[in-house]
Write an enzyme that holds these catalytic residues in place. Structure first.
Site, PDB file in Angstrom:
ATOM      1  N   LYS A  96       2.959   6.321 -20.492  1.00  0.00           N
ATOM      2  CA  LYS A  96       3.481   5.015 -20.067  1.00  0.00           C
ATOM      3  C   LYS A  96       4.679   4.678 -20.938  1.00  0.00           C
ATOM      4  O   LYS A  96       4.767   5.121 -22.089  1.00  0.00           O
ATOM      5  CB  LYS A  96       2.412   3.929 -20.247  1.00  0.00           C
ATOM      6  CG  LYS A  96       2.652   2.694 -19.410  1.00  0.00           C
ATOM      7  CD  LYS A  96       2.194   2.898 -17.984  1.00  0.00           C
ATOM      8  CE  LYS A  96       2.446   1.709 -17.110  1.00  0.00           C
ATOM      9  NZ  LYS A  96       1.769   1.826 -15.822  1.00  0.00           N
ATOM     10  N   GLY A 206      -3.599 -13.411  -4.841  1.00  0.00           N
ATOM     11  CA  GLY A 206      -2.283 -12.800  -5.076  1.00  0.00           C
ATOM     12  C   GLY A 206      -1.698 -12.369  -3.753  1.00  0.00           C
ATOM     13  O   GLY A 206      -2.360 -11.695  -2.951  1.00  0.00           O
ATOM     14  N   GLY A 208       1.551 -10.842  -3.381  1.00  0.00           N
ATOM     15  CA  GLY A 208       2.790 -10.103  -3.660  1.00  0.00           C
ATOM     16  C   GLY A 208       2.742  -8.760  -2.968  1.00  0.00           C
ATOM     17  O   GLY A 208       2.143  -8.624  -1.896  1.00  0.00           O
ATOM     18  N   ALA A 210       1.079  -5.994  -3.568  1.00  0.00           N
ATOM     19  CA  ALA A 210      -0.263  -5.465  -3.338  1.00  0.00           C
ATOM     20  C   ALA A 210      -1.052  -6.367  -2.370  1.00  0.00           C
ATOM     21  O   ALA A 210      -1.570  -5.899  -1.350  1.00  0.00           O
ATOM     22  CB  ALA A 210      -0.998  -5.326  -4.666  1.00  0.00           C
ATOM     23  N   GLY A 211      -1.146  -7.645  -2.669  1.00  0.00           N
ATOM     24  CA  GLY A 211      -1.993  -8.569  -1.908  1.00  0.00           C
ATOM     25  C   GLY A 211      -1.532  -8.786  -0.475  1.00  0.00           C
ATOM     26  O   GLY A 211      -2.353  -8.771   0.462  1.00  0.00           O
TER      27      GLY A 211
HETATM   28  P1  NAD Z   1       3.695  -9.029  -7.407  1.00  0.00           P
HETATM   29  O1  NAD Z   1       4.510  -9.567  -8.510  1.00  0.00           O
HETATM   30  O2  NAD Z   1       4.383  -8.486  -6.199  1.00  0.00           O
HETATM   31  O3  NAD Z   1       2.658 -10.141  -6.888  1.00  0.00           O
HETATM   32  C1  NAD Z   1       1.814 -10.848  -7.736  1.00  0.00           C
HETATM   33  C2  NAD Z   1       1.183 -11.992  -6.970  1.00  0.00           C
HETATM   34  O4  NAD Z   1       0.270 -12.668  -7.829  1.00  0.00           O
HETATM   35  C3  NAD Z   1       2.171 -13.044  -6.495  1.00  0.00           C
HETATM   36  O5  NAD Z   1       1.812 -13.472  -5.206  1.00  0.00           O
HETATM   37  C4  NAD Z   1       1.963 -14.186  -7.489  1.00  0.00           C
HETATM   38  O6  NAD Z   1       2.283 -15.463  -6.957  1.00  0.00           O
HETATM   39  C5  NAD Z   1       0.487 -14.059  -7.745  1.00  0.00           C
HETATM   40  N1  NAD Z   1       0.056 -14.753  -8.959  1.00  0.00           N
HETATM   41  C6  NAD Z   1       0.705 -14.880 -10.135  1.00  0.00           C
HETATM   42  N2  NAD Z   1      -0.009 -15.665 -10.978  1.00  0.00           N
HETATM   43  C7  NAD Z   1      -1.123 -16.024 -10.298  1.00  0.00           C
HETATM   44  C8  NAD Z   1      -2.250 -16.837 -10.610  1.00  0.00           C
HETATM   45  N3  NAD Z   1      -2.336 -17.455 -11.782  1.00  0.00           N
HETATM   46  N4  NAD Z   1      -3.226 -16.951  -9.685  1.00  0.00           N
HETATM   47  C9  NAD Z   1      -3.113 -16.343  -8.487  1.00  0.00           C
HETATM   48  N5  NAD Z   1      -2.080 -15.596  -8.129  1.00  0.00           N
HETATM   49  C10 NAD Z   1      -1.091 -15.436  -9.027  1.00  0.00           C
HETATM   50  O7  NAD Z   1       2.757  -7.918  -8.072  1.00  0.00           O
HETATM   51  P2  NAD Z   1       2.011  -6.703  -7.363  1.00  0.00           P
HETATM   52  O8  NAD Z   1       2.889  -5.500  -7.419  1.00  0.00           O
HETATM   53  O9  NAD Z   1       1.461  -7.160  -6.063  1.00  0.00           O
HETATM   54  O10 NAD Z   1       0.829  -6.449  -8.402  1.00  0.00           O
HETATM   55  C11 NAD Z   1      -0.336  -7.255  -8.423  1.00  0.00           C
HETATM   56  C12 NAD Z   1      -1.402  -6.604  -9.249  1.00  0.00           C
HETATM   57  O11 NAD Z   1      -1.645  -5.292  -8.757  1.00  0.00           O
HETATM   58  C13 NAD Z   1      -1.063  -6.414 -10.734  1.00  0.00           C
HETATM   59  O12 NAD Z   1      -2.252  -6.524 -11.492  1.00  0.00           O
HETATM   60  C14 NAD Z   1      -0.550  -5.008 -10.785  1.00  0.00           C
HETATM   61  O13 NAD Z   1      -0.681  -4.447 -12.086  1.00  0.00           O
HETATM   62  C15 NAD Z   1      -1.484  -4.335  -9.799  1.00  0.00           C
HETATM   63  N6  NAD Z   1      -0.931  -3.083  -9.285  1.00  0.00           N
HETATM   64  C16 NAD Z   1       0.124  -3.075  -8.443  1.00  0.00           C
HETATM   65  C17 NAD Z   1       0.625  -1.861  -8.012  1.00  0.00           C
HETATM   66  C18 NAD Z   1       1.779  -1.811  -7.052  1.00  0.00           C
HETATM   67  O14 NAD Z   1       2.156  -0.693  -6.663  1.00  0.00           O
HETATM   68  N7  NAD Z   1       2.343  -2.926  -6.614  1.00  0.00           N
HETATM   69  C19 NAD Z   1       0.049  -0.653  -8.436  1.00  0.00           C
HETATM   70  C20 NAD Z   1      -1.056  -0.701  -9.295  1.00  0.00           C
HETATM   71  C21 NAD Z   1      -1.541  -1.922  -9.721  1.00  0.00           C
END
Ligand code: NAD
Length: 404
Positions: A96, A206, A208, A210-211
């Site tokens: 990492k 969430g 973003g 992922a969600g």
């Molecule tokens: P992102 O920045 O696209 O989205 C994050 C989301 O979480 C946003 O909708 C934001 O408003 C919301 N959020 C922030 N604070 C919050 C709170 N207090 N309560 C509720 N929601 C809140 O990030 P992402 O890429 O979707 O990643 C989300 C999670 O998934 C992280 O833990 C990340 O490490 C994990 N993850 C993502 C990937 C990927 O490929 N995107 C891969 C592995 C793990």
């Protein structure tokens, strides 16, 4: 989780995995911690690359830009990558990178300079067969493109397999943008079958990358999305939410809670709402001793990293809630990164369908391996996943040492 906590966790799990003290001691030590100071416009930024373990293949792991990046955090993340690549049987180890910086304070030109400086600092220790970086928090495909360009200038080689998560035109893979969510979908579908879950009401914390993708992919497959949220709050409708309408609101730059036609609840209430599947996709440490007893879901899919605390995990296990752990549930991203690396090495470009089929096969195989360990060892699903991964890493380490 701090690295000290990881060491405690390893020591707890070691007897279950049948590992000796010596084997555990070897797993607790990163191979290399590389450090540098990057200078951009006279300002200095600490930078790290931790190469944790390469017994199973070249180090693999993203580069994070965040003001809270520290050597300890990057080391923990590098350990998790080692476990994640083992769980999914990718021929990689774990690494990492990170830079302690608030990227929002930098101009685009400064961001490019920082990214190129990162490669200049570490390139002798990186490479398509040595250590392959990727995006992480606040690092984008565009940044991967700058990094690739810098690497190629320094080495004089054309080497797209040096880095993954690139834009498509530079050798990126199709499906990478939805890979994490899609990998999670394949895991969830298997779990639903095993548990025999009839009701498919899903709450997602969430919205973003992922969600939101998870919500769309599950809705396409007939699941009902009853709750979603972002940092401002959550929406709930027991009959299912209008995702298209919510996405319109989000795309206009507003919070999901600005969508008028659903009940507003808090992020805490979302975790305890009436649903059968809960998908934390935002922050770590949200399911804790405080709410673990109140969670109504029968299955939790950890798309976020580390959303369940160890204490909450124990309660959920006692309550027979199946927790599909992050190291499996969100491994779709690194799996498609691996596919990108293979395509680059073989000078191929796979179709969307091909990538999806290969992803599904990999994720199901990983799930099945853990499920059979889970049935054997009578522990929780997360522990079963760790046992399996640690055994694979230790076995590969023995072969690796014999070769050297
Ligand atoms: P992102 O920045 O696209 O989205 C994050 C989301 O979480 C946003 O909708 C934001 O408003 C919301 N959020 C922030 N604070 C919050 C709170 N207090 N309560 C509720 N929601 C809140 O990030 P992402 O890429 O979707 O990643 C989300 C999670 O998934 C992280 O833990 C990340 O490490 C994990 N993850 C993502 C990937 C990927 O490929 N995107 C891969 C592995 C793990």
């Amino acid at each position: 989780m701090s690295f000290t906590n990881i060491v405690h966790f390893l020591e707890k799990i070691a007897p279950l995995a049948g590992l000796s003290k010596k084997e555990i001691a070897a797993l607790e030590k990163p191979n290399k911690i590389l450090k540098a100071e990057l200078t951009v416009n006279g300002k200095k930024y600490p930078a790290f690359r931790v190469q944790f373990n390469n017994a199973r293949g070249p180090y693999k792991g993203g580069i994070r830009y965040h003001p809270e990046v520290s050597e300890d955090e990057v080391t923990s993340l590098a350990f998790w990558m080692t476990v994640k690549t083992a769980v999914t049987d990718l021929p990689f180890g774990g690494g990492k990178g990170g830079v302690t910086v608030d990227p929002k304070q930098l101009s685009k030109k400064e961001l490019e300079e920082l990214s190129r400086a990162y490669v200049r600092a570490f390139y002798k220790n990186l490479g398509p067969d040595t250590d392959i970086p990727a995006p992480d928090v606040y690092t984008t495909p565009e940044i991967m493109g700058w990094m690739l360009d810098e690497y190629q200038k320094l080495t004089g080689e054309k080497a797209p397999a040096f880095i993954t998560g690139k834009p498509l035109e530079l050798g990126g893979s199709k499906v990478r943008d939805i890979a994490t969510a899609l990998g999670g979908v394949y895991i969830l579908e298997e779990a639903v079958k095993k548990v025999g879950l009839k009701e498919k009401k899903v709450a997602i914390q969430g919205f973003g990358n992922a969600g939101m993708n998870m919500a769309l992919l599950l809705a396409e497959r007939g699941f009902s999305i009853v709750a979603v949220s972002d940092s401002k709050g959550a929406l709930y409708n027991e009959k299912g939410l209008d995702l298209k309408g919510i996405i319109k609101v989000k795309e206009a730059g507003a919070s999901v809670i600005e969508y008028p036609l659903a009940k507003k609840i808090s992020n805490e209430e979302l975790l305890e709402c009436n649903c059968s599947i809960l998908i934390p996709s935002a922050l770590s440490g949200v399911i804790t001793l405080k709410n673990a007893e109140k969670v109504k879901a029968k299955i939790i899919l950890e798309l976020a990293n580390g959303p369940t605390t160890p204490e909450a995990g124990e309660i959920l296990h006692k309550r027979k809630v199946l927790v599909l752990p992050d190291i499996l549930a969100n491994a779709g991203g690194v799996t498609v990164s691996y596919f990108e690396w293979v395509q680059n090495k073989k000078k191929q470009s796979w179709s969307e369908q091909e990538v999806k089929e290969k992803l599904q096969k990999k994720m199901i195989a990983a799930f099945e391996q853990i499920w059979s360990k889970f049935s054997d060892v009578k522990t929780d699903f997360r522990t079963a996943a760790y046992i399996l991964a640690l055994q694979k890493i230790v076995a590969a380490g023995k072969k690796h040492n014999r070769k050297n």
